[in-house]
Every structure is written in structure tokens, then in C-alpha cells.
Design a protein around this motif. Structure first.
Motif, short mmCIF file in Angstrom:
data_model
loop_
_atom_site.label_atom_id
_atom_site.label_comp_id
_atom_site.label_asym_id
_atom_site.label_seq_id
_atom_site.Cartn_x
_atom_site.Cartn_y
_atom_site.Cartn_z
N ARG A 81 -0.55 -9.97 32.22
CA ARG A 81 -1.44 -9.53 33.51
C ARG A 81 -2.56 -10.92 33.66
N ASN A 83 -5.65 -12.17 33.65
CA ASN A 83 -7.38 -11.29 32.68
C ASN A 83 -8.02 -12.50 33.57
N ASP A 123 -8.48 -11.00 38.49
CA ASP A 123 -7.13 -10.10 38.91
C ASP A 123 -5.79 -10.49 39.67
N LYS A 137 -0.35 -5.30 47.20
CA LYS A 137 -0.08 -4.60 46.29
C LYS A 137 -1.40 -4.25 45.21
N PHE A 138 -1.66 -6.07 44.99
CA PHE A 138 -2.73 -6.02 44.08
C PHE A 138 -3.65 -6.21 44.46
N ARG A 165 -4.94 -3.75 45.87
CA ARG A 165 -5.53 -2.67 46.09
C ARG A 165 -6.22 -1.56 44.75
N ARG A 166 -6.20 -2.90 43.71
CA ARG A 166 -6.33 -2.40 42.52
C ARG A 166 -7.23 -3.64 41.82
N GLY A 167 -7.37 -4.76 42.33
CA GLY A 167 -8.21 -5.32 42.10
C GLY A 167 -9.22 -5.55 42.36
N LYS A 168 -9.95 -6.71 42.15
CA LYS A 168 -12.00 -6.72 41.92
C LYS A 168 -12.41 -8.05 42.17
N VAL A 207 -11.79 -7.87 48.71
CA VAL A 207 -11.90 -8.19 47.17
C VAL A 207 -12.88 -9.74 46.97
N ARG A 238 -9.49 -6.93 52.18
CA ARG A 238 -8.95 -5.73 51.27
C ARG A 238 -10.38 -5.75 50.33
#
Length: 432
Positions: A213, A215, A228, A135-136, A138-141, A164, A162
């Protein structure tokens, strides 16, 4: 009889199979706080990379469980009551037992740094952890991975697969130095870098930053990094609190005798939570390998039915994948200092690839390497990287303590082709 098994991992399932294989009637209740029950925890790494669907993690069918005739009770055991021969479930329900097995495994050693509870800090203990990581991702870089063993590498490769960007922090000057030699570490490091992982040696985490979260992070040398996701695997810790609170003997894990029995004759322990007495060495040992947990659970189950079967600790044997390279680790391979141990290593040979009746997990590697730990009369351990043709014979030679006197000098000869020598020895053994 009522048998209660706490824990839904391989040790618990093996115990239930053993109880039923003994033709024993009686009620069996498995209690577990993992909502998914029994599944392949080693398979989580391949679920992370997308090589396995989550359904493939479940090796048993409903029919398999029906044949074992046990009840699965979802819940968390909050207290053991040995005097009453009962357990407290979720602090309100009490279940009595005649024989109890504690097979709750181990959990990731927590990070002891500020910010460790922020969203985006992840570990890999169970299936829900793996799903959180995905899940992380999918939106983490950018992700930072902390840890030095197999699980840390699985986290790095899972996140990388994935999409990342991965930074991997290593406290020392090379990867997994307590198991691999320097040459082997450098092989893995080079492959990681070729895959796109950025390695940071002599680097330690001091603080994870962010409001709710992750950073970023701060290192012990004062440098900062943006990220992330912070994934960690810095070791595991047996889940022995219940046993300790109940007055059972606990060292690092729950202490048992060679029958997997604790200091309470009605309570047994098996798997990653157990510290089992090994008659061969006179020591109590914790093993964190799937097949040894299965063996312990099976022996414990038999002994819970009244048998008196000694647990014989098999040679540790682990087939894993390090930076895409199939690697088998057999027996003792660390940097021992005993005078009768000689470490030798060689590369590829033609015979290496031609031995029949062997398991070849993958082929076509650009790296093929064998390292042996040679004792006076036996092989004490081995590392096989790449082509696995020779790993099965080596496992047998180490496991059975075969006398290697006839090939020892050949193994230690300058420019010896280790694989050829082992293959010749093995072929003669099979012929006899």
C-alpha cells in the motif's frame, strides 16, 4: 437487422435512441463491461464531494430503457471479427451483427513510475473508481494529486471535502496553462490554497513507495513526501486496441469519416474513442466532451440505419467548476499565435448580471471575469468565470460564427466593458 453497440456511455445510448427514433425495427444489443451501465460520468466529481448521492448519477429509468427496446449484455469484448461480422465476448461467446458501433470511450493514461500498482493509487474513470477513492479517504489522512486539468482538480477537491489533507503537484509554474491564461490560473490557485490545498510547482513524481500500500513518494529532485493516497489524472487515452487489432484505421483514436463510419462500412465509432473527420477544417479530431459524444452517437445511430447524415462538429462548450468557481470554456481559448487573433479580458459589469433569458449557474461570486479570443470577423472562443449570465449569448455568437464587425472596435477599445458591448450586440441581434 441486428445492431450491436459496444460501450454503455452517452454515445452508445444516443445511438440507440437515434436508431429507434428512425422507426427502425430490429434487435439492438448494448455490450458493456461497466456493471452499472449508463450513468453521468461528469457527475462523479459531485459524488466525490458528497453533493450528489450515487443514485442521482443515473438519469434514466427502467421505463426509459424499456421504450428503447434493447438488450444489455454485460461482458468484455475481447475481439472484433469484421470478416465474420461478429464480436467475441469474454473470449468464448460470439455475437453476430449487421451494423456495429464502437463507443468504448477513453481511459486514464496510466502512471509510468515505479509503485504505480500499489493499493491506494487511484484514478477517476468510472463509478467503481469513485467508490474506491471514498473507501481510501475514510481511513487516509494525506493525499497527493498529480495532473494538470479538470479531473485532477476534481480529485483534489473531492478528497479535501472528505477531510483528507491534499498536496497538489504541478509540473509547470501554474495550473492548466494550455487552456487558462496566467491571471485565470492564479485565481484558481488562490482559491485552492484558501480551501486548504497545498500546491507544489515545478514538481514531478519519480516513484511511489510502499510495500503493498502507498506510504509515500519520491520526487525527481530527490525530495520525499508521506501520503496514504496517490490520485492521478495526467490525460486520457482512447480505448482503441480492439479496433487496431481488427485492422481498422487508427491514429490516436479510431479514424472515421464525417458519417462516423470507419474504413469498414459496417462498423462505426463515436465518442471519446473516435477521431472524426471534420469537413469544416479538413482534420480528424478527437473530442472528449459529453455533449459532443452525444451528438456523435446520435449521428452514428442514424447512419447505421442507412441514412447519410453528416456529423457537424459543434463548438466545444464546457461548463465546469474550478476550485468552486463556475467556469465556462467556449471554442478556442488556448494561447494561439495567429496574427488575426486578439485576446482581451475584463472583469465585472452591471449589465453582465442583468441579461435576460440566460442560464445563471451560481451567483454572488467575488470573481467575475470574461476573456474573449477575437478574430477578424468572428469570436473564436471565450472563458467566463463566476457569474454565467453572459455565457449563453457568447456560446451562440461563437457557435454560429456571427459577424462581430459592428462591435469589434468597441471590444478592443481601451477600458471597454466587454460584457456591456456583448449584451448590446446580443440584444440587437435578438430584436432582429
Amino acid at each position: 437487422m441486428r445492431y450491436i453497440v459496444i460501450g454503455s456511455g452517452v454515445a452508445g445510448v444516443a445511438a440507440i435512441e437515434a436508431i429507434r427514433s428512425n422507426g427502425k425495427a430490429g434487435e439492438i444489443v448494448m455490450v458493456g463491461d461497466d456493471p452499472h451501465g449508463f450513468y453521468s460520468r461528469p457527475g462523479l466529481a459531485y459524488f466525490l464531494t458528497g453533493e450528489l448521492h450515487d443514485k442521482a448519477l443515473f438519469p434514466r429509468t427502467r421505463e426509459d430503457y424499456a421504450r428503447l427496446n434493447f438488450k444489455f449484455q454485460k461482458g468484455r469484448v475481447t475481439k472484433l471479427l469484421p470478416t465474420e461480422k461478429a464480436i467475441a465476448l469474454d473470449g468464448k461467446t460470439y455475437l453476430s451483427y449487421d451494423k456495429l458501433l464502437i463507443a468504448v470511450g477513453a481511459q486514464a493514461t496510466p502512471l509510468a513510475v515505479p509503485g504505480a500498482n500499489l493499493e491506494g493509487v487511484v484514478k477517476l474513470d468510472h463509478l467503481e473508481d469513485a467508490r474506491r477513492i471514498l473507501k481510501f479517504a475514510r481511513r487516509g489522512k494525506t493525499a497527493v494529486v498529480v495532473g494538470g486539468g479538470i479531473t485532477a482538480l476534481e480529485l483534489a477537491e473531492g478528497l479535501l471535502s472528505r477531510g483528507v489533507k491534499v498536496h497538489y503537484l504541478l509540473r509547470g509554474d501554474r495550473y492548466w496553462s494550455n487552456v487558462l491564461d496566467e491571471y485565470e490560473s492564479r485565481i484558481i490557485e488562490r482559491r485552492l490554497q484558501e480551501e486548504g490545498v497545498t500546491l507544489h510547482f515545478h514538481t514531478e513524481l519519480a516513484e511511489i513507495t510502499g510495500k503493498s500500500r502507498v506510504n509515500g513518494l519520491r520526487l525527481k529532485d530527490g525530495r520525499t513526501m508521506r501520503c496514504d493516497i496517490l490520485a492521478y489524472a495526467i490525460g486520457i487515452k482512447p480505448r482503441a486496441e480492439l479496433a487496431r487489432d481488427a485492422g481498422l484505421s487508427v491514429d490516436r483514436g479510431i479514424l472515421t469519416n464525417e458519417y462516423l463510419q470507419t474504413n469498414d462500412e459496417n462498423i462505426f465509432a463515436a465518442g471519446d474513442v473516435a477521431q472524426v473527420f471534420d469537413p469544416a477544417t479538413g482534420r480528424s479530431v478527437i473530442d472528449s466532451l459529453w455533449h459532443l459524444a452525444r451528438d456523435q452517437g446520435h449521428t452514428a445511430g442514424l447512419n447505421m440505419t442507412g441514412e447519410r447524415q453528416t456529423y457537424v462538429r459543434n463548438t466545444p462548450f464546457n461548463v465546469t467548476r474550478l476550485a468552486g468557481l463556475t467556469t465556462t470554456i467556449i471554442g478556442s481559448v488556448g494561447q494561439g499565435h495567429d496574427e488575426d487573433i486578439v485576446g482581451i479580458a475584463r472583469g465585472d459589469s452591471e449589465t453582465f448580471r442583468q441579461l435576460p433569458d440566460a442560464i445563471v449557474a451560481q451567483s454572488g461570486f467575488d470573481v467575475n471575469r470574461v476573456r474573449l479570443m477575437v478574430g477578424e470577423k468572428t469570436l473564436l472562443g471565450a472563458v467566463v468565470m463566476g457569474d454565467q449570465t453572459i455565457s449563453t449569448p457568447l456560446q451562440r455568437i461563437v457557435r454560429d460564427g456571427m459577424d462581430i464587425t459592428s462591435m469589434r472596435d468597441k471590444l478592443l477599445a481601451r477600458d471597454a466593458k466587454i460584457a456591456d458591448v456583448v449584451v448590446d450586440f446580443w440584444s440587437k441581434y435578438k430584436a432582429n
